[in-house]
Design an enzyme around this catalytic site. Sequence first.
Site, PDB file in Angstrom:
ATOM      1  N   GLU A 139     -15.361   0.743  10.342  1.00 42.13           N
ATOM      2  CA  GLU A 139     -14.242   1.181   9.739  1.00 42.13           C
ATOM      3  C   GLU A 139     -12.999   0.045  10.129  1.00 42.13           C
ATOM      4  O   GLU A 139     -12.996  -0.378  11.135  1.00 42.13           O
ATOM      5  CB  GLU A 139     -13.620   2.648  10.148  1.00 42.13           C
ATOM      6  CG  GLU A 139     -12.171   2.861   9.825  1.00 42.13           C
ATOM      7  CD  GLU A 139     -11.857   2.902   8.376  1.00 42.13           C
ATOM      8  OE1 GLU A 139     -10.863   2.081   7.818  1.00 42.13           O
ATOM      9  OE2 GLU A 139     -12.828   3.521   7.508  1.00 42.13           O
ATOM     10  N   ASP A 180     -19.268   3.940   1.902  1.00 42.86           N
ATOM     11  CA  ASP A 180     -18.387   4.826   1.785  1.00 42.86           C
ATOM     12  C   ASP A 180     -16.983   4.109   1.536  1.00 42.86           C
ATOM     13  O   ASP A 180     -16.062   4.311   2.418  1.00 42.86           O
ATOM     14  CB  ASP A 180     -18.177   6.009   2.762  1.00 42.86           C
ATOM     15  CG  ASP A 180     -17.290   7.186   2.390  1.00 42.86           C
ATOM     16  OD1 ASP A 180     -17.100   7.129   1.275  1.00 42.86           O
ATOM     17  OD2 ASP A 180     -17.162   7.897   3.224  1.00 42.86           O
ATOM     18  N   ASP A 222     -12.594   9.037   7.149  1.00 42.79           N
ATOM     19  CA  ASP A 222     -12.127  10.570   7.090  1.00 42.79           C
ATOM     20  C   ASP A 222     -13.063  11.463   7.855  1.00 42.79           C
ATOM     21  O   ASP A 222     -12.891  12.347   8.511  1.00 42.79           O
ATOM     22  CB  ASP A 222     -11.878  10.989   5.617  1.00 42.79           C
ATOM     23  CG  ASP A 222     -13.043  10.837   4.992  1.00 42.79           C
ATOM     24  OD1 ASP A 222     -14.174  11.364   5.364  1.00 42.79           O
ATOM     25  OD2 ASP A 222     -12.991  10.541   3.720  1.00 42.79           O
ATOM     26  N   THR A 276     -13.864   2.551  -0.872  1.00 43.72           N
ATOM     27  CA  THR A 276     -12.682   2.764  -2.157  1.00 43.72           C
ATOM     28  C   THR A 276     -13.221   2.177  -3.401  1.00 43.72           C
ATOM     29  O   THR A 276     -14.223   1.684  -3.397  1.00 43.72           O
ATOM     30  CB  THR A 276     -11.353   2.475  -1.803  1.00 43.72           C
ATOM     31  OG1 THR A 276     -11.167   0.912  -1.480  1.00 43.72           O
ATOM     32  CG2 THR A 276     -10.679   3.245  -0.552  1.00 43.72           C
ATOM     33  N   PRO A 315      -8.246  -4.307  -1.008  1.00 43.18           N
ATOM     34  CA  PRO A 315      -9.257  -4.561   0.259  1.00 43.18           C
ATOM     35  C   PRO A 315     -10.681  -4.066  -0.193  1.00 43.18           C
ATOM     36  O   PRO A 315     -11.485  -4.536   0.485  1.00 43.18           O
ATOM     37  CB  PRO A 315      -8.448  -3.528   1.131  1.00 43.18           C
ATOM     38  CG  PRO A 315      -6.971  -3.566   0.758  1.00 43.18           C
ATOM     39  CD  PRO A 315      -7.025  -3.471  -0.809  1.00 43.18           C
ATOM     40  N   GLN A 357       0.898  -1.121  -0.041  1.00 44.11           N
ATOM     41  CA  GLN A 357       0.030  -0.119  -0.074  1.00 44.11           C
ATOM     42  C   GLN A 357       0.842   1.213   0.106  1.00 44.11           C
ATOM     43  O   GLN A 357       1.882   1.385   0.529  1.00 44.11           O
ATOM     44  CB  GLN A 357      -0.649  -0.197   1.275  1.00 44.11           C
ATOM     45  CG  GLN A 357      -1.875   1.014   1.396  1.00 44.11           C
ATOM     46  CD  GLN A 357      -2.825   0.899   2.563  1.00 44.11           C
ATOM     47  OE1 GLN A 357      -3.650   0.378   2.276  1.00 44.11           O
ATOM     48  NE2 GLN A 357      -2.471   1.579   3.604  1.00 44.11           N
ATOM     49  N   ASP A 361     -14.161  -5.383  10.023  1.00 45.39           N
ATOM     50  CA  ASP A 361     -14.459  -5.722   8.557  1.00 45.39           C
ATOM     51  C   ASP A 361     -15.909  -5.486   8.155  1.00 45.39           C
ATOM     52  O   ASP A 361     -16.675  -6.008   8.793  1.00 45.39           O
ATOM     53  CB  ASP A 361     -13.783  -7.382   8.115  1.00 45.39           C
ATOM     54  CG  ASP A 361     -14.287  -7.314   6.836  1.00 45.39           C
ATOM     55  OD1 ASP A 361     -15.327  -7.746   6.456  1.00 45.39           O
ATOM     56  OD2 ASP A 361     -13.148  -7.237   5.824  1.00 45.39           O
ATOM     57  N   HIS A 389     -19.856  13.890   0.230  1.00 50.86           N
ATOM     58  CA  HIS A 389     -20.429  13.663   1.315  1.00 50.86           C
ATOM     59  C   HIS A 389     -21.857  14.106   1.467  1.00 50.86           C
ATOM     60  O   HIS A 389     -22.575  13.510   2.103  1.00 50.86           O
ATOM     61  CB  HIS A 389     -19.693  14.293   2.435  1.00 50.86           C
ATOM     62  CG  HIS A 389     -18.459  13.561   2.756  1.00 50.86           C
ATOM     63  ND1 HIS A 389     -17.169  14.103   2.595  1.00 50.86           N
ATOM     64  CD2 HIS A 389     -18.019  12.269   2.613  1.00 50.86           C
ATOM     65  CE1 HIS A 389     -16.299  13.182   2.588  1.00 50.86           C
ATOM     66  NE2 HIS A 389     -16.592  12.068   2.730  1.00 50.86           N
TER      67      HIS A 389
END
Length: 285
Positions: free
Chosen positions: A107, A157, A87, A159, A164, A32, A139, A63
């Site tokens: 998260e 929200d 975030d 990636t 992952p 990463q 997870d 958002h």
Amino acid sequence: MTTTTYLEKLYDGYGQSFTVDEVLFEHRTEHQELIIFRNREFGTVMALDGVIQTTERDEFVYHEMMAHLPILAHGDAKRVLIIGGGDGGMLREVLRHQNVEHVTQVEIDQAVIDMCKQYLPNHSAGAFEDSRANVVIADGVEFVNECTDTFDVIISDCTDPVGPGEVLFSSRFYEGCKRCLTPGGVFVAQNGVTFMQPEEAVTTYRRLGPYFADPYFYAAAVPTYVGGVMAFAWGSDNKGMRQQRVEVIRERFERSGITTRYYTPELHVASFALPQYVVQALSDC
């Protein structure tokens, strides 16, 4: 002084670049690459594995459309689940709804939250300290398949569907989200820029179909997600929820007392009007 440039690597043969005026944080492993830097136009920028994740300047578009649209479409959301969103921007916007009584945020990495609190504090703006927020480090796929609670709105929200983040675009994840939704609830998720990533929308549409009576998408223009409008997946068993009159949405919005920088009731309704190339791709499924 030499100015370095960050070149995004999401697409082969096409991309965008940012001047790196100051590197705030950088972490590289064999798996990463994470960097947070300052850019004169977009403020603080966070990128992961060559892909821009969020910027200070335009995060509000993403958002607001992922938080306010499903909550106001539902009309009586009390419990909200956020998957990802380390975030804190999504949590911030969800908690602006005073009728929301409880938010669970799942998260996978506490370090992401801690890092964003330090380098992107305006994203969360204190949301993690709100008494209505419950942060779970776990997870996301396992959580929705094992959770015994239910939620009126679920927001993924995540990636892009590589590495992952890929599991958050899987049938098992969508099945788990469906089991966690209250009757009449709604699920939304970011789904990439459809002009450049049409296969993502098609795959998501096919995978949502077995679990939701009304799988669909809505769209918004987020400047740093280049290549056309960004699509957001939508899943609900209430087929009328995404086809409400603007007067209904406006009344709910005004009653909420929330002020926005991008979202409006008119954009809410219009966002479900998709470009023809997306409509055609879905009709071929």
